[in-house]
Design an enzyme around this catalytic site. Sequence first.
Site, PDB file in Angstrom:
ATOM      1  N   CYS A 332       0.782  -1.238   0.000  1.00 17.26           N
ATOM      2  CA  CYS A 332       0.000   0.000   0.000  1.00 17.26           C
ATOM      3  C   CYS A 332       0.819   1.297   0.000  1.00 17.26           C
ATOM      4  O   CYS A 332       0.501   2.211  -0.777  1.00 17.26           O
ATOM      5  CB  CYS A 332      -1.015  -0.007   1.126  1.00 17.26           C
ATOM      6  SG  CYS A 332      -0.632  -1.008   2.552  1.00 17.26           S
ATOM      7  N   ARG A 361       7.378 -11.256   4.971  1.00 16.16           N
ATOM      8  CA  ARG A 361       7.068 -11.054   6.381  1.00 16.16           C
ATOM      9  C   ARG A 361       7.850 -12.069   7.205  1.00 16.16           C
ATOM     10  O   ARG A 361       7.910 -13.248   6.848  1.00 16.16           O
ATOM     11  CB  ARG A 361       5.558 -11.201   6.635  1.00 16.16           C
ATOM     12  CG  ARG A 361       4.740 -10.137   5.919  1.00 16.16           C
ATOM     13  CD  ARG A 361       3.246 -10.273   6.138  1.00 16.16           C
ATOM     14  NE  ARG A 361       2.522  -9.297   5.326  1.00 16.16           N
ATOM     15  CZ  ARG A 361       1.194  -9.239   5.228  1.00 16.16           C
ATOM     16  NH1 ARG A 361       0.455 -10.098   5.905  1.00 16.16           N
ATOM     17  NH2 ARG A 361       0.629  -8.326   4.454  1.00 16.16           N
ATOM     18  N   GLN A 379       0.792 -11.063  -3.803  1.00 13.62           N
ATOM     19  CA  GLN A 379      -0.634 -10.775  -3.665  1.00 13.62           C
ATOM     20  C   GLN A 379      -1.202 -10.209  -4.965  1.00 13.62           C
ATOM     21  O   GLN A 379      -0.509  -9.477  -5.676  1.00 13.62           O
ATOM     22  CB  GLN A 379      -0.864  -9.748  -2.553  1.00 13.62           C
ATOM     23  CG  GLN A 379      -0.582 -10.258  -1.156  1.00 13.62           C
ATOM     24  CD  GLN A 379      -0.840  -9.176  -0.120  1.00 13.62           C
ATOM     25  OE1 GLN A 379      -0.313  -8.074  -0.216  1.00 13.62           O
ATOM     26  NE2 GLN A 379      -1.647  -9.484   0.876  1.00 13.62           N
ATOM     27  N   ASP A 381      -2.808  -7.642  -5.350  1.00 10.05           N
ATOM     28  CA  ASP A 381      -3.108  -6.487  -4.519  1.00 10.05           C
ATOM     29  C   ASP A 381      -3.527  -5.296  -5.375  1.00 10.05           C
ATOM     30  O   ASP A 381      -2.958  -5.061  -6.442  1.00 10.05           O
ATOM     31  CB  ASP A 381      -1.863  -6.111  -3.714  1.00 10.05           C
ATOM     32  CG  ASP A 381      -2.210  -5.489  -2.376  1.00 10.05           C
ATOM     33  OD1 ASP A 381      -3.401  -5.321  -2.087  1.00 10.05           O
ATOM     34  OD2 ASP A 381      -1.274  -5.174  -1.623  1.00 10.05           O
ATOM     35  N   HIS A 383      -5.279  -1.043  -5.006  1.00 15.23           N
ATOM     36  CA  HIS A 383      -5.731   0.054  -4.164  1.00 15.23           C
ATOM     37  C   HIS A 383      -6.531   1.037  -5.009  1.00 15.23           C
ATOM     38  O   HIS A 383      -6.114   1.393  -6.106  1.00 15.23           O
ATOM     39  CB  HIS A 383      -4.546   0.748  -3.489  1.00 15.23           C
ATOM     40  CG  HIS A 383      -3.837  -0.144  -2.523  1.00 15.23           C
ATOM     41  ND1 HIS A 383      -2.821  -0.994  -2.908  1.00 15.23           N
ATOM     42  CD2 HIS A 383      -4.039  -0.364  -1.187  1.00 15.23           C
ATOM     43  CE1 HIS A 383      -2.404  -1.676  -1.851  1.00 15.23           C
ATOM     44  NE2 HIS A 383      -3.127  -1.317  -0.808  1.00 15.23           N
ATOM     45  N   LYS A 463     -12.616  -3.835   7.564  1.00 10.76           N
ATOM     46  CA  LYS A 463     -12.509  -4.563   6.304  1.00 10.76           C
ATOM     47  C   LYS A 463     -13.627  -5.587   6.161  1.00 10.76           C
ATOM     48  O   LYS A 463     -14.099  -6.152   7.142  1.00 10.76           O
ATOM     49  CB  LYS A 463     -11.152  -5.257   6.200  1.00 10.76           C
ATOM     50  CG  LYS A 463     -10.825  -6.219   7.334  1.00 10.76           C
ATOM     51  CD  LYS A 463      -9.431  -6.826   7.180  1.00 10.76           C
ATOM     52  CE  LYS A 463      -9.091  -7.735   8.348  1.00 10.76           C
ATOM     53  NZ  LYS A 463      -7.770  -8.385   8.180  1.00 10.76           N
ATOM     54  N   HIS A 509      -8.171  -0.689   0.168  1.00 14.31           N
ATOM     55  CA  HIS A 509      -7.238  -1.799  -0.042  1.00 14.31           C
ATOM     56  C   HIS A 509      -8.079  -3.007  -0.453  1.00 14.31           C
ATOM     57  O   HIS A 509      -9.051  -3.337   0.237  1.00 14.31           O
ATOM     58  CB  HIS A 509      -6.491  -2.150   1.244  1.00 14.31           C
ATOM     59  CG  HIS A 509      -5.801  -1.006   1.904  1.00 14.31           C
ATOM     60  ND1 HIS A 509      -4.426  -0.934   2.033  1.00 14.31           N
ATOM     61  CD2 HIS A 509      -6.283   0.116   2.509  1.00 14.31           C
ATOM     62  CE1 HIS A 509      -4.104   0.167   2.688  1.00 14.31           C
ATOM     63  NE2 HIS A 509      -5.212   0.821   2.987  1.00 14.31           N
TER      64      HIS A 509
END
Length: 634
Positions: A332, A361, A379, A381, A383, A463, A509
């Site tokens: 992000c 991570r 991901q 991912d 935004h 979320k 997100h």
Amino acid sequence: MDIRLPDGAVKQFKAPISVAELAASIGPGLAKAALAGRVDGKLVDTSHVIEQDANVAIVTARDAEGLDVIRHSTAHLLAYAVKELFPDAQVTIGPVIEDGFYYDFSYKRPFTPEDLAAIEQKMAEIAKKNEPVTRKLMPRDEAVKYFESIGEHYKAEIIASIPSTEDISLYTEGKFTDLCRGPHVPSTGRLGVFKLMKVAGAYWRGDSRNEMLQRIYGTAWTSKADLDLYLHRIEEAEKRDHRKLAKQLDLFHLQDESPGMVFWHPKGWALWQQVEQYMRTVYRDNGYQEIRCPQILDRSLWERSGHWQNFKDNMFTTESEKREFAVKPMNCPGHVLVFNSDLRSYRDLPIRYGEFGNCHRDEPSGALHGLMRVRGFTQDDAHIFCTEEQIESEVKAFNELALDVYRVFGFEHIDIKLALRPEPRLGDDATWDRAENALRDALRACGVQWTELPGEGAFYGPKVEYHLKDSLGRSWQCGTIQVDFQMPGRLGAEYVAADDTRKVPVMLHRAIVGSLERFIGILIEHYAGAFPLWLAPAQAVVMTITDRQRDYAERVAKALKAAGLRVQTDLRNEKISYKIREHSLQKLPYQLIVGDKEQEANTVAVRSRGGEDLGSMPIASLLARLQDEVAHRR
């Protein structure tokens, strides 16, 4: 005193009354079935006394909460049995988990399978005694002294970490007393449908610097039929374990030289590519612009975004030229920097950026589990930068898109959950109220049902979560869309509004499959490695009966490959029955057999994965069939 029941009925009482007495006043059947109560939303024991007007529900084994009470109580029954058989063992913690419970013990030697059988037998004996389970409160310091006096040093340490102003809740059954918030069943006779599953290692308080404890896992249910169904599901899950199938199907492997990172083999990477390329078309067809951001970003950015304060223990860091950097654990902040790279107008919004972002991570080594829990992952991912007024339409569009994608992958049963403000978090309560209500309004507009999860939101915003049920009925949380009023402003994002003022955009997100590694692990187990044609790493194999068909088999394979299909050849001088059996174990969707007859007729004999003989087909007909099946992702 008015007691309002779930059906709207109101019962009046002149004096305080316990949950058990309330259940008895409703009927003897309910009194017998009552496990706990819910008083003004709070779960309590049946011994809890109601002293004023309240909304009350009697919790039985039919309720999800009732099953949790049974499992929590069975964890205490396990600890009781261990102390009876192994008095020197020290008890630590024993929470409810999905489908069961565990309890951690400190003991001088490893528990054996024979020990587990003896413990389970002792649990059954205690349950048959139907000993009452009672609760009492004790001042903290007194509770510390009590557990130290009986040699339970771990319990004393836990209690000592609780503020001294709080009374400690203790539960006693027979000769065993334990620390617990509760609630618990009224007596041990309510327990009996359980099984101990395995023993594993677990560090005290999850810290590898502490003692290694022994964790006994168990499961508990309300009926023998439910237990048998669960054990059958576990047996099936072991057969479908994605790590075993990865070895059998030659998909990937993991090794200590790179813990928590995946070594993808050609077949596994072919599967990966099908998932990624399909999700790339989802980006393209729904207004997302694909971008790519750096892997390593300066610590100051993570501090401004709030990740450093809330996530630093899970971040890999490095230094260069006296500057500290972090390997990104999420995408992000980078996407905000792309947004900030140009002056934006309200006319540009919403802007949707998507990235197949590699994240890392620092997960504890004990938590790593095949593809399901890794340290390096990718991901799908994205935004969305939008105005507050656009939240509802964007969430609604995302919900429809996510459900469509899950259906394409073969998931029909989706549970939607709304995760609310956690502790700690960024922002004030008023901002969180706006964010949570925006998601509630959007879900209402979608016409879907959802459940709420207090305290489960991200530190920057609430979320929506999408939980998929696989072919064994197991639930996997994959997709999410989150409303973030915090990070854009912290990183200086703004746009020019219609009145020429500068405003901070809302940031949504969102991910649909989430971690591609984990999602592929789920797919492997969902399909037991027998993927639909469009996903299968190898879609067909062309096999010869004798060496005379070698050239023809290669021409068939070449024609299918030219049409974009993933095809293997097996030209070995082996019996065709041996080849069929071997490739059946590889779970290929189609086996294409060519002998002299097929070569002369310019056809192939086609077998489906289930062993069905589909007869001989001209190459053109076969090609049309396979292309149609791939195109429609059946």
